[in-house]
Design a protein around this motif. Structure first.
Motif, mmCIF file in Angstrom:
data_model
loop_
_atom_site.group_PDB
_atom_site.id
_atom_site.type_symbol
_atom_site.label_atom_id
_atom_site.label_comp_id
_atom_site.label_asym_id
_atom_site.label_seq_id
_atom_site.Cartn_x
_atom_site.Cartn_y
_atom_site.Cartn_z
ATOM 1 N N ALA A 82 0.813 -1.221 0.000
ATOM 2 C CA ALA A 82 0.000 0.000 0.000
ATOM 3 C C ALA A 82 0.845 1.270 0.000
ATOM 4 C CB ALA A 82 -0.935 0.002 1.211
ATOM 5 N N ASP A 83 2.094 1.175 0.425
ATOM 6 C CA ASP A 83 2.939 2.364 0.511
ATOM 7 C C ASP A 83 3.469 2.767 -0.856
ATOM 8 O OD1 ASP A 83 2.624 2.402 3.266
ATOM 9 O OD2 ASP A 83 4.449 1.243 3.631
ATOM 10 N N ARG A 84 3.397 4.063 -1.133
ATOM 11 C CA ARG A 84 3.941 4.579 -2.388
ATOM 12 C C ARG A 84 5.458 4.637 -2.315
ATOM 13 N NH1 ARG A 84 -0.116 9.452 -2.618
ATOM 14 N NH2 ARG A 84 1.366 10.094 -1.067
ATOM 15 N N LEU A 85 6.109 4.441 -3.463
ATOM 16 C CA LEU A 85 7.556 4.603 -3.540
ATOM 17 C C LEU A 85 7.871 6.094 -3.613
ATOM 18 C CD1 LEU A 85 8.595 1.871 -6.141
ATOM 19 C CD2 LEU A 85 8.612 1.715 -3.660
ATOM 20 N N ALA A 86 8.929 6.503 -2.929
ATOM 21 C CA ALA A 86 9.326 7.915 -2.877
ATOM 22 C C ALA A 86 10.251 8.231 -4.052
ATOM 23 C CB ALA A 86 10.010 8.213 -1.551
ATOM 24 N N THR A 87 9.696 8.375 -5.228
ATOM 25 C CA THR A 87 10.493 8.593 -6.441
ATOM 26 C C THR A 87 10.446 10.049 -6.868
ATOM 27 O OG1 THR A 87 8.638 8.160 -7.918
ATOM 28 C CG2 THR A 87 9.981 6.271 -7.259
ATOM 29 N N ALA A 88 11.482 10.460 -7.606
ATOM 30 C CA ALA A 88 11.480 11.791 -8.209
ATOM 31 C C ALA A 88 10.684 11.743 -9.507
ATOM 32 C CB ALA A 88 12.909 12.257 -8.468
ATOM 33 N N ASN A 89 11.038 10.800 -10.376
ATOM 34 C CA ASN A 89 10.309 10.592 -11.628
ATOM 35 C C ASN A 89 10.670 9.230 -12.201
ATOM 36 O OD1 ASN A 89 12.638 10.927 -13.487
ATOM 37 N ND2 ASN A 89 12.578 13.039 -12.785
ATOM 38 N N ILE A 90 9.958 8.857 -13.229
ATOM 39 C CA ILE A 90 10.115 7.549 -13.870
ATOM 40 C C ILE A 90 10.376 7.775 -15.350
ATOM 41 C CG2 ILE A 90 8.974 5.351 -14.409
ATOM 42 C CD1 ILE A 90 9.362 5.783 -11.398
ATOM 43 N N GLU A 91 11.356 7.063 -15.892
ATOM 44 C CA GLU A 91 11.570 7.048 -17.339
ATOM 45 C C GLU A 91 11.021 5.722 -17.848
ATOM 46 O OE1 GLU A 91 15.676 8.014 -18.357
ATOM 47 O OE2 GLU A 91 15.767 9.204 -16.503
ATOM 48 N N LEU A 92 9.926 5.789 -18.572
ATOM 49 C CA LEU A 92 9.257 4.589 -19.071
ATOM 50 C C LEU A 92 10.034 3.987 -20.240
ATOM 51 C CD1 LEU A 92 5.650 6.020 -18.892
ATOM 52 C CD2 LEU A 92 6.672 4.348 -17.342
#
Length: 172
Positions: A18-28
């Motif tokens: 349930a916890d969100r990952l603490a990311t800056a951004n994602i490169e798909l």
């Protein structure tokens, strides 16, 4: 007609958590089709012929603001399953209404590279995690628009199996 504008916000979850990952951004990942170069009699020059449903290596990159525990769980051996949710802003050009549409991406992959980044006063570390894609499914407002499963020989666009002829020949 709707005009897509931007990503309002996004969240990233490890499958089953349930916890969100603490990311800056994602490169798909990108979708580069494997090709074979042909030339010879009857061909003016060179043509790179795509192989249907065959993709080059596909990497998803997670960019981290700082060193977090979650980044280390992405280094484990075996499959890593993630879910991305995004709210995109769109405008209806006939009514002028500004709307939001939902994007959901289900992703599975293998840990490929981890970089902790650097330490500098008042700055993010710039750490990254790279995952080699084995599976991706993308939904727009609940409708599946793309599914690629490299290990199960699945390639669907808007629900249509792009490899049905090949799979029939191969006995799938």
């Amino acid at each position: 007609m709707e005009i897509p504008l931007k990503t309002i916000d996004f969240s990233v979850f490890e499958e089953g958590k349930a916890d969100r990952l603490a990311t800056a951004n994602i490169e798909l990942p990108g979708f580069e089709t494997l090709t074979t170069e042909i030339s010879g009699a009857g061909v003016m020059g060179i043509i790179e012929v795509p192989s249907p449903g065959q993709f080059a290596s596909q990497t998803l990159t997670i960019n981290w603001n700082v060193i977090v525990r979650q980044a280390f769980s992405m280094m484990k051996s075996g499959q890593i399953a993630l879910e991305f949710r995004s709210a995109q802003q769109i405008v209806d050009n006939t009514s002028g209404a500004v709307l939001a549409e939902g994007i959901k991406i289900t992703f599975r992959g293998l840990s490929k590279n981890s970089n902790l980044g650097s330490l500098a006063k008042n700055e993010s570390t710039g750490g990254t995690t790279e995952l080699e894609m084995t599976y991706i499914k993308i939904f727009i407002d609940g409708v599946a628009v793309l599914e690629v499963d490299k290990l199960a020989y699945v390639f669907r666009i808007n629900g249509e199996d792009q490899n049905s002829d090949i799979k029939k020949i191969l006995g799938y």
